[in-house]
Design an enzyme around this catalytic site. Structure first.
Site, PDB file in Angstrom:
ATOM      1  N   ARG A   1      21.615  61.408  71.819  1.00 37.95           N
ATOM      2  CA  ARG A   1      21.899  61.163  73.243  1.00 37.95           C
ATOM      3  C   ARG A   1      21.400  62.295  74.111  1.00 37.95           C
ATOM      4  O   ARG A   1      21.577  63.454  73.757  1.00 37.95           O
ATOM      5  CB  ARG A   1      23.404  61.104  73.497  1.00 37.95           C
TER       6      ARG A   1
ATOM      7  N   TYR B   1      26.133  49.437  52.737  1.00 38.21           N
ATOM      8  CA  TYR B   1      26.742  50.626  53.348  1.00 38.21           C
ATOM      9  C   TYR B   1      27.610  50.156  54.525  1.00 38.21           C
ATOM     10  O   TYR B   1      27.361  50.501  55.663  1.00 38.21           O
ATOM     11  CB  TYR B   1      25.594  51.518  53.828  1.00 38.21           C
TER      12      TYR B   1
ATOM     13  N   ARG C   1      22.116  55.941  61.611  1.00 38.90           N
ATOM     14  CA  ARG C   1      23.559  55.757  61.842  1.00 38.90           C
ATOM     15  C   ARG C   1      24.066  56.737  62.899  1.00 38.90           C
ATOM     16  O   ARG C   1      25.082  56.478  63.539  1.00 38.90           O
ATOM     17  CB  ARG C   1      24.325  56.027  60.526  1.00 38.90           C
TER      18      ARG C   1
ATOM     19  N   GLU D   1      34.523  68.040  50.250  1.00 41.64           N
ATOM     20  CA  GLU D   1      33.849  66.898  49.624  1.00 41.64           C
ATOM     21  C   GLU D   1      32.589  67.348  48.881  1.00 41.64           C
ATOM     22  O   GLU D   1      31.704  67.953  49.485  1.00 41.64           O
ATOM     23  CB  GLU D   1      33.460  65.860  50.689  1.00 41.64           C
TER      24      GLU D   1
ATOM     25  N   ARG E   1      26.358  56.943  44.841  1.00 44.77           N
ATOM     26  CA  ARG E   1      26.781  58.338  44.935  1.00 44.77           C
ATOM     27  C   ARG E   1      28.288  58.368  44.786  1.00 44.77           C
ATOM     28  O   ARG E   1      29.013  57.509  45.318  1.00 44.77           O
ATOM     29  CB  ARG E   1      26.383  58.944  46.282  1.00 44.77           C
TER      30      ARG E   1
HETATM   31  P1  FAD Z   1      36.760  49.632  48.654  1.00 41.82           P
HETATM   32  O1  FAD Z   1      37.530  50.396  49.655  1.00 41.82           O
HETATM   33  O2  FAD Z   1      35.857  50.405  47.730  1.00 41.82           O
HETATM   34  O3  FAD Z   1      37.789  48.781  47.783  1.00 41.82           O
HETATM   35  C1  FAD Z   1      37.446  48.153  46.567  1.00 41.82           C
HETATM   36  C2  FAD Z   1      38.673  48.176  45.676  1.00 41.82           C
HETATM   37  O4  FAD Z   1      38.423  47.398  44.508  1.00 41.82           O
HETATM   38  C3  FAD Z   1      39.044  49.567  45.195  1.00 41.82           C
HETATM   39  O5  FAD Z   1      40.405  49.836  45.492  1.00 41.82           O
HETATM   40  C4  FAD Z   1      38.786  49.523  43.689  1.00 41.82           C
HETATM   41  O6  FAD Z   1      39.656  50.351  42.955  1.00 41.82           O
HETATM   42  C5  FAD Z   1      39.011  48.050  43.398  1.00 41.82           C
HETATM   43  N1  FAD Z   1      38.335  47.588  42.182  1.00 41.82           N
HETATM   44  C6  FAD Z   1      37.030  47.781  41.853  1.00 41.82           C
HETATM   45  N2  FAD Z   1      36.793  47.218  40.654  1.00 41.82           N
HETATM   46  C7  FAD Z   1      37.947  46.665  40.224  1.00 41.82           C
HETATM   47  C8  FAD Z   1      38.324  45.967  39.058  1.00 41.82           C
HETATM   48  N3  FAD Z   1      37.441  45.720  38.047  1.00 41.82           N
HETATM   49  N4  FAD Z   1      39.599  45.533  38.919  1.00 41.82           N
HETATM   50  C9  FAD Z   1      40.523  45.782  39.907  1.00 41.82           C
HETATM   51  N5  FAD Z   1      40.210  46.464  41.035  1.00 41.82           N
HETATM   52  C10 FAD Z   1      38.937  46.885  41.193  1.00 41.82           C
HETATM   53  N6  FAD Z   1      34.114  53.490  57.256  1.00 41.82           N
HETATM   54  C11 FAD Z   1      34.412  53.631  58.571  1.00 41.82           C
HETATM   55  O7  FAD Z   1      34.426  52.638  59.304  1.00 41.82           O
HETATM   56  N7  FAD Z   1      34.723  54.855  59.108  1.00 41.82           N
HETATM   57  C12 FAD Z   1      34.725  55.994  58.355  1.00 41.82           C
HETATM   58  O8  FAD Z   1      35.012  57.079  58.880  1.00 41.82           O
HETATM   59  C13 FAD Z   1      34.408  55.876  56.958  1.00 41.82           C
HETATM   60  N8  FAD Z   1      34.391  56.969  56.174  1.00 41.82           N
HETATM   61  C14 FAD Z   1      34.090  56.834  54.834  1.00 41.82           C
HETATM   62  C15 FAD Z   1      34.095  57.979  54.034  1.00 41.82           C
HETATM   63  C16 FAD Z   1      33.808  57.880  52.683  1.00 41.82           C
HETATM   64  C17 FAD Z   1      33.820  59.126  51.819  1.00 41.82           C
HETATM   65  C18 FAD Z   1      33.478  56.615  52.120  1.00 41.82           C
HETATM   66  C19 FAD Z   1      33.143  56.489  50.656  1.00 41.82           C
HETATM   67  C20 FAD Z   1      33.485  55.476  52.919  1.00 41.82           C
HETATM   68  C21 FAD Z   1      33.772  55.571  54.280  1.00 41.82           C
HETATM   69  N9  FAD Z   1      33.816  54.445  55.095  1.00 41.82           N
HETATM   70  C22 FAD Z   1      34.102  54.580  56.442  1.00 41.82           C
HETATM   71  C23 FAD Z   1      33.540  53.081  54.543  1.00 41.82           C
HETATM   72  C24 FAD Z   1      34.825  52.382  54.089  1.00 41.82           C
HETATM   73  O9  FAD Z   1      35.404  53.114  53.037  1.00 41.82           O
HETATM   74  C25 FAD Z   1      34.464  50.948  53.617  1.00 41.82           C
HETATM   75  O10 FAD Z   1      33.879  50.224  54.658  1.00 41.82           O
HETATM   76  C26 FAD Z   1      35.675  50.182  53.116  1.00 41.82           C
HETATM   77  O11 FAD Z   1      36.448  50.953  52.238  1.00 41.82           O
HETATM   78  C27 FAD Z   1      35.212  48.941  52.415  1.00 41.82           C
HETATM   79  O12 FAD Z   1      36.310  48.308  51.796  1.00 41.82           O
HETATM   80  P2  FAD Z   1      36.106  47.467  50.462  1.00 41.82           P
HETATM   81  O13 FAD Z   1      37.387  46.772  50.241  1.00 41.82           O
HETATM   82  O14 FAD Z   1      34.866  46.650  50.559  1.00 41.82           O
HETATM   83  O15 FAD Z   1      35.813  48.554  49.321  1.00 41.82           O
HETATM   84  N1  UDP Z   2      23.780  63.602  58.308  1.00 45.54           N
HETATM   85  C1  UDP Z   2      23.165  64.835  58.374  1.00 45.54           C
HETATM   86  N2  UDP Z   2      23.871  65.900  58.857  1.00 45.54           N
HETATM   87  C2  UDP Z   2      25.161  65.784  59.257  1.00 45.54           C
HETATM   88  C3  UDP Z   2      25.784  64.521  59.203  1.00 45.54           C
HETATM   89  C4  UDP Z   2      25.070  63.440  58.699  1.00 45.54           C
HETATM   90  O1  UDP Z   2      22.013  64.972  57.993  1.00 45.54           O
HETATM   91  O2  UDP Z   2      25.744  66.795  59.675  1.00 45.54           O
HETATM   92  C5  UDP Z   2      22.995  62.467  57.760  1.00 45.54           C
HETATM   93  C6  UDP Z   2      23.207  62.307  56.248  1.00 45.54           C
HETATM   94  O3  UDP Z   2      21.988  61.850  55.684  1.00 45.54           O
HETATM   95  C7  UDP Z   2      24.252  61.229  56.184  1.00 45.54           C
HETATM   96  C8  UDP Z   2      23.818  60.322  57.340  1.00 45.54           C
HETATM   97  O4  UDP Z   2      23.398  61.257  58.358  1.00 45.54           O
HETATM   98  O5  UDP Z   2      24.230  60.541  54.948  1.00 45.54           O
HETATM   99  C9  UDP Z   2      24.890  59.415  57.881  1.00 45.54           C
HETATM  100  O6  UDP Z   2      26.014  60.207  58.290  1.00 45.54           O
HETATM  101  P1  UDP Z   2      27.459  59.613  58.390  1.00 45.54           P
HETATM  102  O7  UDP Z   2      28.332  60.632  59.018  1.00 45.54           O
HETATM  103  O8  UDP Z   2      27.365  58.276  59.018  1.00 45.54           O
HETATM  104  O9  UDP Z   2      27.830  59.476  56.849  1.00 45.54           O
HETATM  105  P2  UDP Z   2      29.177  58.942  56.149  1.00 45.54           P
HETATM  106  O10 UDP Z   2      30.284  59.014  57.154  1.00 45.54           O
HETATM  107  O11 UDP Z   2      28.881  57.559  55.737  1.00 45.54           O
HETATM  108  O12 UDP Z   2      29.384  59.881  55.028  1.00 45.54           O
END
Ligand code: FAD
Ligand code: UDP
Length: 396
Positions: free
Chosen positions: A198, A376, A194, A328, A271
């Site tokens: 570069r 993911y 991911r 986090e 996780r």
């Molecule tokens: P979710 O956002 O998980 O939404 C699912 C919803 O369903 C939730 O609100 C939940 O409460 C609800 N739900 C579940 N079960 C039930 C139930 N039984 N009844 C009613 N409601 C329910 N993507 C990026 O592009 N850029 C980023 O920088 C980025 N950073 C991230 C950082 C973190 C820590 C995480 C965890 C994810 C990140 N992502 C990022 C990914 C992004 O969060 C997801 O792609 C996106 O949220 C997916 O949306 P979703 O609707 O599929 O899931």
């Molecule tokens: N990663 C790492 N060091 C860093 C940042 C990311 O080893 O400083 C690795 C780690 O395994 C992570 C993966 O690269 O799960 C993908 O990183 P990304 O930032 O895409 O993770 P996310 O935004 O989904 O938490």
């Protein structure tokens, strides 16, 4: 400070009071008001369908939600930077919000040594003192040969063959083992792919043509997507399945797939992340939105300083006097925790495919999103996938 109810902009939202049977009938019941559910809801409303969205949390937006604190859009469930190479998705998102031109350039802190991310000429210069792409490429090649890796079979081997052992040891091993709770040799190689590698002086974390953050926050963007639907917050579909099942002709389910089937085949692994939010009476805590702590000993993986996603300014362009940070902490998901990241290793994928076979037999239900498809997905991929399912449903 981090109150439960969201500030609503015209979406019909109701808290579930369990007041008995609802009589209205809907074409679609959407379970989950995250991005996937919101895109589906918007498209269904645009196709003239009656849509009910139920969300178990007290807010819409899923993990992308933001909350305004001290003039700062706080990403309460982890930093969310929208990035994509898909023009259709980017243009689609522009219909619901104005995006700023934020570019993600995290800093890695390894025991007090600072490095630029992703792995670029800046990182190679800081690590080895090399100045040209040729010198960096030769050092990576030397370390790769020394490790004797031909075909990488896991995350550790993949990382060493991409950037060499020094970077693996200082910037990848500790962070990854904290993030995933597993040895790097037990994790799939795709996770590390991911991150861009570069041989240029470019520290944009993403290889993306389009990137930014909605200037009014993700919650408002998603509320706009949901504008035509009825939204009921605080409703766990799985606890009121019969009641809600009877309300609609079709269901779009965006929660965890194993939970939908009552964990009948066993629990998939996820996780979870605990976010520790703190408001500080200072202008600038760490000088960057994202600082990763890549050693094994620091208990958190990263600290987010949210104001830098909006360049330290409020909506009127004034400097913000205070700051909000979030640490986090990653942990293995246990029943009752929020599932955040699917663990897409071979064992879990084999179990997921068995759940998928069950899902294929649920004629009334569409499984969509990061949890329901155990993928993911970044936000752009989640939007693209929801649009693809809508194309099939409404435009076939
Ligand atoms: P979710 O956002 O998980 O939404 C699912 C919803 O369903 C939730 O609100 C939940 O409460 C609800 N739900 C579940 N079960 C039930 C139930 N039984 N009844 C009613 N409601 C329910 N993507 C990026 O592009 N850029 C980023 O920088 C980025 N950073 C991230 C950082 C973190 C820590 C995480 C965890 C994810 C990140 N992502 C990022 C990914 C992004 O969060 C997801 O792609 C996106 O949220 C997916 O949306 P979703 O609707 O599929 O899931
Ligand atoms: N990663 C790492 N060091 C860093 C940042 C990311 O080893 O400083 C690795 C780690 O395994 C992570 C993966 O690269 O799960 C993908 O990183 P990304 O930032 O895409 O993770 P996310 O935004 O989904 O938490």
């Amino acid at each position: 400070m981090f109150s439960e109810p969201c500030t609503c902009t015209g979406v019909r939202m109701t808290q579930c009071l369990n007041e008995g049977a609802y009589v209205m009938k809907f074409d679609y019941l959407i379970v989950g008001a995250g991005l996937s559910g919101a895109v589906f809801a918007h498209e269904a409303c645009a196709a003239g369908k009656r849509v009910l969205v139920v969300e178990k949390r007290g807010t819409v937006g899923g993990n992308a939600m933001t909350e305004l604190v001290e003039g700062i859009h706080v990403h309460r469930y982890g930093a969310h930077i929208f990035h994509t190479n898909d023009r259709r998705v980017w243009e689609y998102m522009q219909r619901f919000a104005r995006f700023n031109r934020y570019t993600n350039s995290p800093v890695a802190n390894y025991k007090g040594e600072l490095y630029s991310l992703p792995f670029s000429m800046y990182t190679f210069n800081q690590m080895w003192g090399v100045r040209t792409p040729g010198e960096a490429a030769r050092e990576i090649e030397r370390q790769r040969k020394e490790a004797g890796i031909t075909i990488p079979r896991n995350l550790e081997e993949q990382a060493i063959s991409l950037v060499g052992r020094d970077i693996f040891e200082k910037l990848i091993r500790g962070y990854t083992e904290k993030q995933w709770g597993r040895d790097c040799r037990d994790l799939p190689a795709f996770i590390i792919k991911r991150l861009p590698v570069r041989l240029t002086y470019d520290n944009n974390y993403f290889d993306a043509l389009y990137q930014g953050i909605p200037t009014e926050g993700y919650t408002q963007l998603i509320e706009r997507m949901l504008a035509g639907a009825e939204v009921r917050l605080g409703v766990d579909f799985l606890q009121h399945r019969d009641e809600y099942d009877a309300l609609a002709d079709k269901i779009v389910y965006t929660g965890p797939i194993d939970a939908y089937f009552g964990y009948a085949l066993g629990a998939l692994q996820y996780r979870s992340v605990r976010f520790e939010h703190e408001t500080l009476d200072m202008r600038n805590y760490q000088g960057n939105a994202v600082v990763n702590y890549t050693d094994r000993e620091t208990p958190y993986t990263r600290i987010i300083e949210h104001k830098w996603f909006q360049f330290g300014l409020d909506a009127q362009g004034n400097e913000l006097p205070r700051t909000v940070i979030s640490r986090e902490y990653s942990s293995e998901w246990r029943p009752g925790d929020e599932p955040f990241y699917p663990v897409n290793d071979d064992q879990n994928m084999a179990l997921y495919r068995r759940y998928q076979a069950l899902a294929d037999r649920e004629e009334k239900v569409i499984f969509c999103g990061r949890l329901a498809e155990y993928r993911y997905y970044d936000m752009d991929a989640a939007v693209a996938r929801a649009l693809e399912l809508c194309d099939r449903e409404f435009r076939a």
